[in-house]
Design an enzyme around this catalytic site. Structure first.
Site, PDB file in Angstrom:
ATOM      1  N   TRP A 142      -9.073  -6.889 -33.613  1.00  0.00           N
ATOM      2  CA  TRP A 142      -9.374  -5.506 -33.936  1.00  0.00           C
ATOM      3  C   TRP A 142     -10.031  -5.273 -35.280  1.00  0.00           C
ATOM      4  CZ3 TRP A 142      -6.712  -4.729 -38.225  1.00  0.00           C
ATOM      5  CH2 TRP A 142      -5.712  -5.497 -38.614  1.00  0.00           C
ATOM      6  N   LYS A 166     -12.134 -10.310 -23.346  1.00  0.00           N
ATOM      7  CA  LYS A 166     -11.162  -9.362 -23.531  1.00  0.00           C
ATOM      8  C   LYS A 166     -10.884  -8.884 -24.943  1.00  0.00           C
ATOM      9  CE  LYS A 166      -7.098  -9.582 -24.941  1.00  0.00           C
ATOM     10  NZ  LYS A 166      -6.941  -8.312 -25.620  1.00  0.00           N
ATOM     11  N   GLY A 220      -7.848 -14.513 -33.515  1.00  0.00           N
ATOM     12  CA  GLY A 220      -6.715 -13.664 -33.982  1.00  0.00           C
ATOM     13  C   GLY A 220      -5.487 -14.393 -34.823  1.00  0.00           C
ATOM     14  N   GLU A 242     -10.124 -19.427 -34.158  1.00  0.00           N
ATOM     15  CA  GLU A 242     -10.353 -18.803 -35.755  1.00  0.00           C
ATOM     16  C   GLU A 242      -9.080 -18.017 -35.829  1.00  0.00           C
ATOM     17  OE1 GLU A 242     -12.741 -19.368 -37.366  1.00  0.00           O
ATOM     18  OE2 GLU A 242     -14.357 -20.297 -36.181  1.00  0.00           O
ATOM     19  N   CYS A 276      -9.467 -12.244 -42.458  1.00  0.00           N
ATOM     20  CA  CYS A 276      -8.734 -13.531 -42.618  1.00  0.00           C
ATOM     21  C   CYS A 276      -9.089 -14.128 -43.827  1.00  0.00           C
ATOM     22  CB  CYS A 276      -9.336 -14.328 -41.164  1.00  0.00           C
ATOM     23  SG  CYS A 276     -11.080 -14.026 -40.764  1.00  0.00           S
ATOM     24  N   GLU A 377       0.669 -14.641 -44.706  1.00  0.00           N
ATOM     25  CA  GLU A 377      -0.553 -13.871 -44.908  1.00  0.00           C
ATOM     26  C   GLU A 377      -0.292 -12.331 -45.024  1.00  0.00           C
ATOM     27  OE1 GLU A 377      -2.779 -13.797 -41.047  1.00  0.00           O
ATOM     28  OE2 GLU A 377      -4.501 -13.813 -41.929  1.00  0.00           O
TER      29      GLU A 377
HETATM   30  P1  NAD Z   1      -3.421 -10.839 -32.507  1.00  0.00           P
HETATM   31  O1  NAD Z   1      -3.096 -12.537 -32.415  1.00  0.00           O
HETATM   32  O2  NAD Z   1      -2.014 -10.317 -32.356  1.00  0.00           O
HETATM   33  O3  NAD Z   1      -4.659 -10.437 -31.608  1.00  0.00           O
HETATM   34  C1  NAD Z   1      -5.725 -11.013 -31.186  1.00  0.00           C
HETATM   35  C2  NAD Z   1      -6.349 -11.063 -29.963  1.00  0.00           C
HETATM   36  O4  NAD Z   1      -5.150 -11.725 -29.211  1.00  0.00           O
HETATM   37  C3  NAD Z   1      -6.066  -9.518 -29.404  1.00  0.00           C
HETATM   38  O5  NAD Z   1      -7.090  -9.186 -28.646  1.00  0.00           O
HETATM   39  C4  NAD Z   1      -4.950  -9.449 -28.741  1.00  0.00           C
HETATM   40  O6  NAD Z   1      -4.907  -8.475 -27.679  1.00  0.00           O
HETATM   41  C5  NAD Z   1      -4.833 -10.840 -28.196  1.00  0.00           C
HETATM   42  N1  NAD Z   1      -3.579 -11.336 -27.758  1.00  0.00           N
HETATM   43  C6  NAD Z   1      -2.418 -11.147 -28.366  1.00  0.00           C
HETATM   44  N2  NAD Z   1      -1.407 -11.921 -27.430  1.00  0.00           N
HETATM   45  C7  NAD Z   1      -2.131 -12.502 -26.643  1.00  0.00           C
HETATM   46  C8  NAD Z   1      -1.849 -13.232 -25.394  1.00  0.00           C
HETATM   47  N3  NAD Z   1      -0.419 -13.699 -25.169  1.00  0.00           N
HETATM   48  N4  NAD Z   1      -2.757 -13.593 -24.555  1.00  0.00           N
HETATM   49  C9  NAD Z   1      -4.032 -13.273 -24.739  1.00  0.00           C
HETATM   50  N5  NAD Z   1      -4.493 -12.684 -25.689  1.00  0.00           N
HETATM   51  C10 NAD Z   1      -3.524 -12.087 -26.582  1.00  0.00           C
HETATM   52  O7  NAD Z   1      -4.125 -10.875 -34.099  1.00  0.00           O
HETATM   53  P2  NAD Z   1      -4.568  -9.549 -34.516  1.00  0.00           P
HETATM   54  O8  NAD Z   1      -3.195  -9.136 -35.321  1.00  0.00           O
HETATM   55  O9  NAD Z   1      -5.056  -8.562 -33.578  1.00  0.00           O
HETATM   56  O10 NAD Z   1      -5.507  -9.955 -35.597  1.00  0.00           O
HETATM   57  C11 NAD Z   1      -5.240 -10.430 -36.987  1.00  0.00           C
HETATM   58  C12 NAD Z   1      -5.257 -11.950 -37.223  1.00  0.00           C
HETATM   59  O11 NAD Z   1      -6.510 -12.432 -36.651  1.00  0.00           O
HETATM   60  C13 NAD Z   1      -4.763 -12.375 -38.343  1.00  0.00           C
HETATM   61  O12 NAD Z   1      -4.078 -13.384 -38.602  1.00  0.00           O
HETATM   62  C14 NAD Z   1      -6.152 -12.785 -38.909  1.00  0.00           C
HETATM   63  O13 NAD Z   1      -6.175 -13.604 -40.041  1.00  0.00           O
HETATM   64  C15 NAD Z   1      -6.876 -13.338 -37.697  1.00  0.00           C
HETATM   65  N6  NAD Z   1      -8.347 -13.379 -37.775  1.00  0.00           N
HETATM   66  C16 NAD Z   1      -9.149 -14.465 -37.929  1.00  0.00           C
HETATM   67  C17 NAD Z   1     -10.402 -14.584 -38.034  1.00  0.00           C
HETATM   68  C18 NAD Z   1     -11.123 -15.819 -38.163  1.00  0.00           C
HETATM   69  O14 NAD Z   1     -12.357 -15.989 -37.912  1.00  0.00           O
HETATM   70  N7  NAD Z   1     -10.456 -16.976 -38.557  1.00  0.00           N
HETATM   71  C19 NAD Z   1     -11.176 -13.561 -38.074  1.00  0.00           C
HETATM   72  C20 NAD Z   1     -10.453 -12.201 -38.021  1.00  0.00           C
HETATM   73  C21 NAD Z   1      -9.109 -12.222 -37.754  1.00  0.00           C
END
Ligand code: NAD
Length: 473
Positions: A142, A166, A220, A242, A276, A377
């Site tokens: 998000w 998704k 994520g 990522e 991130c 983080e």
């Molecule tokens: P998150 O892992 O909770 O969610 C990310 C995505 O994964 C969302 O679409 C969520 O619905 C999905 N998701 C969650 N559980 C899942 C499952 N069991 N199966 C499939 N999909 C699932 O992370 P967040 O809180 O939304 O995002 C923040 C994190 O993302 C931070 O750790 C940040 O550093 C990282 N991030 C990394 C980058 C990068 O390029 N390295 C860029 C942006 C964000």
């Protein structure tokens, strides 16, 4: 949802709220596993025709999508601010960054060259061809709700793959707006599909176990990324990850502390610290510590938190109350263990702060290794400043993390800059630079920050398979 070239609506819907105001701003279909299966089937069928379109043909569609995104920049940015919370100016920058991926990969699509390789045998010729992998499953977060989508969709389509995406449950409206653009740009039915849901788990399971999926690309948290990578391993699917970061920001005493403090304050509070590549540990050499902290604090004290549609606001809300709690916990822990608070340090309530998602931009100094904020983080508007004495010590401290995404170094000494660039175990390093990102440059992390790279030529390679031909002539 957008499946096989058509908009699909389910009876079960979920609502999307503005994190700044708590207001509902829309409702979205709550898809389930059956929708993921339909979308995967559509992408599987479309693969044979899309992969046969010439690279010039695929490039043209992406170029059209780029044009539409630029035309709709203001509308998309306003939607992003309402759905995700970042200030409008930052949303405008993100839409441009998102569009850049469509343009860059439309150009790069035509540059997937093969190779001929010499053989030791006189009667043999080797030829290498790069082919699209097949159906790709993508999961996006998000915090950058449009650019994280185009960073995956553009290279996948450029390579000749088809995709099922998704988006995060907090920001599906931005995803729908992107897929509207893909539809209008002429992406054929089944080539790009969107499944929205409030419960990502069953969809994630389907992505990892459906034999038609050849690759999973995820952005994520590290915890979820590891789980999905493990699940996808049972079929040896290709994965790109990522994940989280814990970026060090190192300021040596030969740098201009005022310039460095301005840079650090700008990048730390971008997207309310929910990035991130956000600096999580600001290491400042002792000789310039006081000047740095003073300038940094002055800058931060002037930042106004609020609704990102207000042009005077530079800090938006956090994504939800859980995020506020995590930040509060880290700050309280640091203060209990001896950190010094220079600014902020509290949840913002009352007056215009109706949503309880606002945390004051915060500056802590004297942060040490025993504090949670030193290891975890942060993903919020808290700057943790840590003093250091010499080069070896700071490189050791900077590398002392399981993450390896971004790092920043401020110094005027060229050899020190080069030595630090080589010694830091991070995938992206800004040297006197707070924005080391571009669609043309490889983005990604080492260690538990991820696998693979996005953007750049490498980002296209993530969607290609290598095929060798050995010809006996
Ligand atoms: P998150 O892992 O909770 O969610 C990310 C995505 O994964 C969302 O679409 C969520 O619905 C999905 N998701 C969650 N559980 C899942 C499952 N069991 N199966 C499939 N999909 C699932 O992370 P967040 O809180 O939304 O995002 C923040 C994190 O993302 C931070 O750790 C940040 O550093 C990282 N991030 C990394 C980058 C990068 O390029 N390295 C860029 C942006 C964000």
């Amino acid at each position: 949802m957008y499946i096989n070239g058509e908009w699909v609506k389910t009876d079960r819907q979920f609502s999307v709220t503005n994190p700044a105001t708590g207001e509902a701003i829309g409702t979205v279909s709550d898809g389930d596993k059956s929708h993921a299966v339909l979308a995967i089937d559509a992408a599987f069928t479309a693969f044979s025709s899309w992969s046969a379109v010439t690279a010039y043909g695929r490039a043209e569609v992406l170029q059209k999508a780029y044009g539409l995104m630029i035309e709709r920049k203001q509308m998309l940015a306003e939607l992003m601010t309402r759905e995700q919370g970042k200030p409008l100016k930052a949303s405008l920058n993100e839409v441009q960054y998102a569009a850049d991926f469509l343009r860059w990969f439309s150009e790069e699509a035509k540059r997937v060259y093969g190779e001929t390789i010499s053989s030791a045998r006189d009667d043999q010729r080797f030829i290498v061809r790069y082919e699209p992998l097949g159906v790709v499953a993508a999961v996006t977060p998000w915090n950058y709700p449009i650019s994280m989508i185009t960073r995956k969709v553009a290279p996948a389509l450029a390579a000749g793959c088809t995709i099922v995406l998704k988006p995060a449950e907090a920001t599906p409206l931005c995803a729908i707006a992107v897929f509207n653009i893909l539809h209008e740009a002429g992406v054929p039915a089944g080539v790009a599909n969107l499944v929205t849901t409030l419960d990502p788990v069953p969809i994630g399971d389907e992505f990892c176990t459906n034999i038609k999926i050849k690759k999973l690309t995820f952005t994520g948290s590290t915890a979820v990324g590891k789980k999905l990578a493990q699940d996808a391993a049972s079929q040896l699917k290709r994965v790109s990850m990522e994940l989280g970061g814990h970026a060090p920001f190192i300021v040596f005493d030969d740098a201009d502390p005022i310039h460095a403090a301005k840079g650090a304050s700008l990048v730390k509070f971008l997207n309310t610290g929910q990035a991130c590549i956000s600096p999580n540990r600001i290491f400042v050499q002792r000789g310039i510590l006081d000047t740095f902290v003073q300038t940094f604090t002055e800058r931060v004290a002037k930042m106004k938190a609020g609704d990102g549609l207000d042009p005077s606001v530079s800090i938006g809300p956090l994504v939800n109350r859980e995020a506020v709690k995590k930040v509060s916990r880290q700050v309280e822990d640091a203060l209990e263990k001896g950190a010094i608070l220079h600014s902020g340090g509290k949840v913002l309530t009352g007056g215009s702060y109706t949503s309880e998602n606002f945390y004051a931009p915060t500056v802590l100094s004297a942060v040490s290794e025993d504090m949670l904020i030193y290891r975890e983080e942060t993903f919020g508007p808290v700057a943790a400043i840590i003093p250091f004495d010499d080069y070896d010590q700071v490189i050791q401290m900077a590398n002392d993390t399981r993450y390896g995404l971004a790092a920043y170094v401020y110094t005027k000494n060229l050899s020190r800059a080069m030595r630090a660039f080589e010694a830091l175990n991070f995938g992206i390093i800004g040297i006197n630079d707070i924005n080391p990102t571009s669609a043309a440059a490889p983005f990604g992390g080492m260690s538990e920050s991820g696998l693979g790279r996005e953007g750049a030529r490498e980002g296209l390679g993530e969607y290609l398979e290598t095929k060798l031909g050995g010809f006996s002539i």
